[in-house]
Design a protein around this motif. Structure first.
Motif, PDB file in Angstrom:
ATOM      1  N   SER A  56       0.821  -1.216   0.000  1.00 49.23           N
ATOM      2  CA  SER A  56       0.000   0.000   0.000  1.00 49.23           C
ATOM      3  C   SER A  56       0.852   1.262   0.000  1.00 49.23           C
ATOM      4  O   SER A  56       0.385   2.322  -0.413  1.00 49.23           O
ATOM      5  N   SER A  57       2.094   1.161   0.502  1.00 52.45           N
ATOM      6  CA  SER A  57       2.925   2.372   0.570  1.00 52.45           C
ATOM      7  C   SER A  57       4.398   1.998   0.669  1.00 52.45           C
ATOM      8  O   SER A  57       4.745   0.809   0.714  1.00 52.45           O
TER       9      SER A  57
ATOM     10  N   TYR B 115      12.172  -2.163  18.400  1.00 53.02           N
ATOM     11  CA  TYR B 115      12.141  -2.297  16.935  1.00 53.02           C
ATOM     12  C   TYR B 115      13.372  -3.091  16.483  1.00 53.02           C
ATOM     13  O   TYR B 115      13.258  -4.050  15.714  1.00 53.02           O
TER      14      TYR B 115
ATOM     15  N   THR C  69       9.541   6.968   3.780  1.00 53.01           N
ATOM     16  CA  THR C  69       8.281   6.219   3.638  1.00 53.01           C
ATOM     17  C   THR C  69       7.368   6.638   4.787  1.00 53.01           C
ATOM     18  O   THR C  69       7.689   7.548   5.533  1.00 53.01           O
TER      19      THR C  69
ATOM     20  N   SER D  53       3.083   4.364  10.537  1.00 53.66           N
ATOM     21  CA  SER D  53       3.413   2.968  10.841  1.00 53.66           C
ATOM     22  C   SER D  53       4.182   2.800  12.155  1.00 53.66           C
ATOM     23  O   SER D  53       4.681   1.708  12.443  1.00 53.66           O
TER      24      SER D  53
HETATM   25  N1  LIG Z   1      11.505   3.498   5.982  1.00 50.61           N
HETATM   26  C1  LIG Z   1      12.542   3.187   6.729  1.00 50.61           C
HETATM   27  O1  LIG Z   1      13.254   4.064   7.221  1.00 50.61           O
HETATM   28  C2  LIG Z   1      12.880   1.733   6.942  1.00 50.61           C
HETATM   29  C3  LIG Z   1      14.226   1.402   7.207  1.00 50.61           C
HETATM   30  C4  LIG Z   1      14.547   0.062   7.398  1.00 50.61           C
HETATM   31  C5  LIG Z   1      13.589  -0.908   7.304  1.00 50.61           C
HETATM   32  N2  LIG Z   1      12.289  -0.570   7.049  1.00 50.61           N
HETATM   33  C6  LIG Z   1      11.303  -1.655   6.926  1.00 50.61           C
HETATM   34  O2  LIG Z   1      10.765  -1.630   5.609  1.00 50.61           O
HETATM   35  C7  LIG Z   1       9.489  -2.276   5.616  1.00 50.61           C
HETATM   36  C8  LIG Z   1       8.486  -1.422   4.840  1.00 50.61           C
HETATM   37  O3  LIG Z   1       8.254  -0.236   5.536  1.00 50.61           O
HETATM   38  P1  LIG Z   1       8.180   1.179   4.821  1.00 50.61           P
HETATM   39  O4  LIG Z   1       9.372   1.934   5.222  1.00 50.61           O
HETATM   40  O5  LIG Z   1       7.887   1.031   3.384  1.00 50.61           O
HETATM   41  O6  LIG Z   1       6.936   1.826   5.621  1.00 50.61           O
HETATM   42  P2  LIG Z   1       5.439   2.130   5.223  1.00 50.61           P
HETATM   43  O7  LIG Z   1       5.384   3.074   4.076  1.00 50.61           O
HETATM   44  O8  LIG Z   1       4.797   2.549   6.493  1.00 50.61           O
HETATM   45  O9  LIG Z   1       4.861   0.712   4.760  1.00 50.61           O
HETATM   46  C9  LIG Z   1       4.584  -0.290   5.684  1.00 50.61           C
HETATM   47  C10 LIG Z   1       3.705  -1.319   4.999  1.00 50.61           C
HETATM   48  O10 LIG Z   1       3.467  -2.404   5.903  1.00 50.61           O
HETATM   49  C11 LIG Z   1       2.059  -2.663   5.914  1.00 50.61           C
HETATM   50  N3  LIG Z   1       1.612  -3.314   7.124  1.00 50.61           N
HETATM   51  C12 LIG Z   1       1.658  -2.877   8.413  1.00 50.61           C
HETATM   52  N4  LIG Z   1       1.119  -3.779   9.236  1.00 50.61           N
HETATM   53  C13 LIG Z   1       0.698  -4.811   8.461  1.00 50.61           C
HETATM   54  C14 LIG Z   1       0.064  -6.057   8.725  1.00 50.61           C
HETATM   55  N5  LIG Z   1      -0.299  -6.426   9.959  1.00 50.61           N
HETATM   56  N6  LIG Z   1      -0.189  -6.878   7.673  1.00 50.61           N
HETATM   57  C15 LIG Z   1       0.136  -6.534   6.426  1.00 50.61           C
HETATM   58  N7  LIG Z   1       0.711  -5.357   6.102  1.00 50.61           N
HETATM   59  C16 LIG Z   1       1.002  -4.517   7.118  1.00 50.61           C
HETATM   60  C17 LIG Z   1       1.422  -1.290   5.726  1.00 50.61           C
HETATM   61  O11 LIG Z   1       0.069  -1.478   5.336  1.00 50.61           O
HETATM   62  P3  LIG Z   1      -1.086  -0.408   5.741  1.00 50.61           P
HETATM   63  O12 LIG Z   1      -1.030   0.682   4.716  1.00 50.61           O
HETATM   64  O13 LIG Z   1      -2.345  -1.218   5.674  1.00 50.61           O
HETATM   65  O14 LIG Z   1      -0.778   0.092   7.116  1.00 50.61           O
HETATM   66  C18 LIG Z   1       2.336  -0.750   4.633  1.00 50.61           C
HETATM   67  O15 LIG Z   1       1.945  -1.266   3.377  1.00 50.61           O
HETATM   68  C19 LIG Z   1       9.131  -2.487   7.082  1.00 50.61           C
HETATM   69  O16 LIG Z   1       9.370  -3.840   7.405  1.00 50.61           O
HETATM   70  C20 LIG Z   1      10.093  -1.566   7.826  1.00 50.61           C
HETATM   71  O17 LIG Z   1      10.361  -2.030   9.128  1.00 50.61           O
HETATM   72  C21 LIG Z   1      11.913   0.742   6.861  1.00 50.61           C
END
Ligand SMILES: NC(=O)c1ccc[n+]([C@@H]2O[C@H](COP(=O)([O-])OP(=O)(O)OC[C@H]3O[C@@H](n4cnc5c(N)ncnc54)[C@H](OP(=O)(O)O)[C@@H]3O)[C@@H](O)[C@H]2O)c1
Length: 285
Positions: free
Chosen positions: A11-12, A149, A184, A190
């Motif tokens: 979704s994002s 986390y 993101t 999130s």
């Molecule tokens: N951005 C950073 O700085 C960063 C750095 C390192 C690692 N990460 C990791 O990268 C991954 C993606 O995050 P992002 O940065 O792209 O953040 P994001 O834009 O907030 O995306 C998070 C995604 O996870 C989904 N999600 C949350 N809970 C869920 C559940 N119970 N079941 C299925 N989907 C769920 C959200 O869906 P909804 O829209 O329905 O909430 C959204 O699609 C995560 O694992 C995060 O820990 C992020």
């Protein structure tokens, strides 16, 4: 034959960027998972014959089972699983709300394991596949207020390093991606945030107060990150076991690991003193 990618959390953020890359390629099918179907409307601009939209909350076993079976029915295989769905959490360890922490573990660790277990039988049968886990730079090093986390992502690292050994002879690869902070929704909607009340931890309060409630100004570019992930899988003869991305992951991760190596080495004598006999060729626990 076209490869089929199944990506959670499209979704994002990283998931959405990666989904658009996979959808735009001629020779890849996409199974895009989200918690709400309407969040996937952005995929309508691509060829619907090579896209399957599915509902998956990674904590919901019946949704996972149903989605994986629909994906298999449409495309016959799942070649790449991207365990991307995840949450953040900002709080000192002592002031963390354990219900919120448990829920984050449900999503970041057990949700990822649920997805992997649902797809492994398909990959074992076809004797090929790649499992990509969105871990974090915070699984290579740590920061105050990010403890729980980090704990979820360190758990993913231990899980994945073991799984890699168990499935290596079955033609299945496991790649952990360790991105630094990226723009993101992760640190916005999130993430839950608990500003410290205990005066001893006030110095850490600023880092939480200044975390944006929307997309941050972090240096990581989600589109570039998604492109690198895609290229490492599709255009690389050797699939990496680890993919640290961004300066914090590279320098912070290396610094932390170098300290750990030097600390382990400095304890050699005491470390080896606790066994009754010297180790043979293989470790025995
Ligand atoms: N951005 C950073 O700085 C960063 C750095 C390192 C690692 N990460 C990791 O990268 C991954 C993606 O995050 P992002 O940065 O792209 O953040 P994001 O834009 O907030 O995306 C998070 C995604 O996870 C989904 N999600 C949350 N809970 C869920 C559940 N119970 N079941 C299925 N989907 C769920 C959200 O869906 P909804 O829209 O329905 O909430 C959204 O699609 C995560 O694992 C995060 O820990 C992020």
């Amino acid at each position: 034959m076209a490869k089929t990618w199944l990506i959670t959390g499209t979704s994002s953020g990283f998931g959405k960027e990666l989904a658009q890359i996979v959808a735009s390629k001629q020779d890849t099918n996409l199974v895009a998972a989200a918690r709400k179907m309407e969040d996937l409307n952005y995929l309508d601009q691509f060829d619907s014959n090579k896209i399957k939209k599915v509902i998956i909350d990674v904590t919901n076993q019946s949704e996972i089972k149903d989605a994986v079976s629909k994906a298999k029915e449409k495309f016959g295989t799942i070649d790449v699983l991207v365990n991307n769905a995840g949450l953040g959490y900002f709080s000192t360890i002592e002031e963390s709300d354990m219900d919120q922490v448990r829920y984050m573990f449900e999503v970041n660790v057990f949700g990822l394991a649920n997805m992997t277990n649902a797809v492994l039988p398909i990959m074992r049968t076809q004797k090929s596949g790649v499992i990509v886990n969105l871990s974090s730079a915070l699984a290579l090093t740590t920061l105050p207020t990010m403890g729980f986390y980090s704990a979820t992502k360190y758990a993913v690292e231990g899980y994945a390093d073991t799984l890699r050994q168990e499935v290596a002879d079955l033609g299945i690869h496991v790649m952990n991606v360790e991105p630094s902070g990226a723009r993101t929704n992760w640190s916005g909607r999130s993430s839950n945030k608990v500003v410290p009340n205990i005066s001893d931890y006030q110095e850490f309060g600023n880092s939480i107060v200044h975390v944006s409630d929307s997309v941050t100004g972090a240096p990581g570019n989600p589109q570039k990150i998604a492109e690198v992930i895609y290229n490492q899988i599709e255009d690389n003869e050797v699939i990496p076991e680890h993919l640290p991305l961004g300066q914090f992951a590279y320098e912070g991760g290396l610094g932390n690991l170098e300290n750990l190596i030097s600390e382990i080495k400095s304890r050699q004598e005491i470390s080896l003193s606790t066994d009754d006999s010297l180790l043979g060729e293989k470790y025995e626990l």
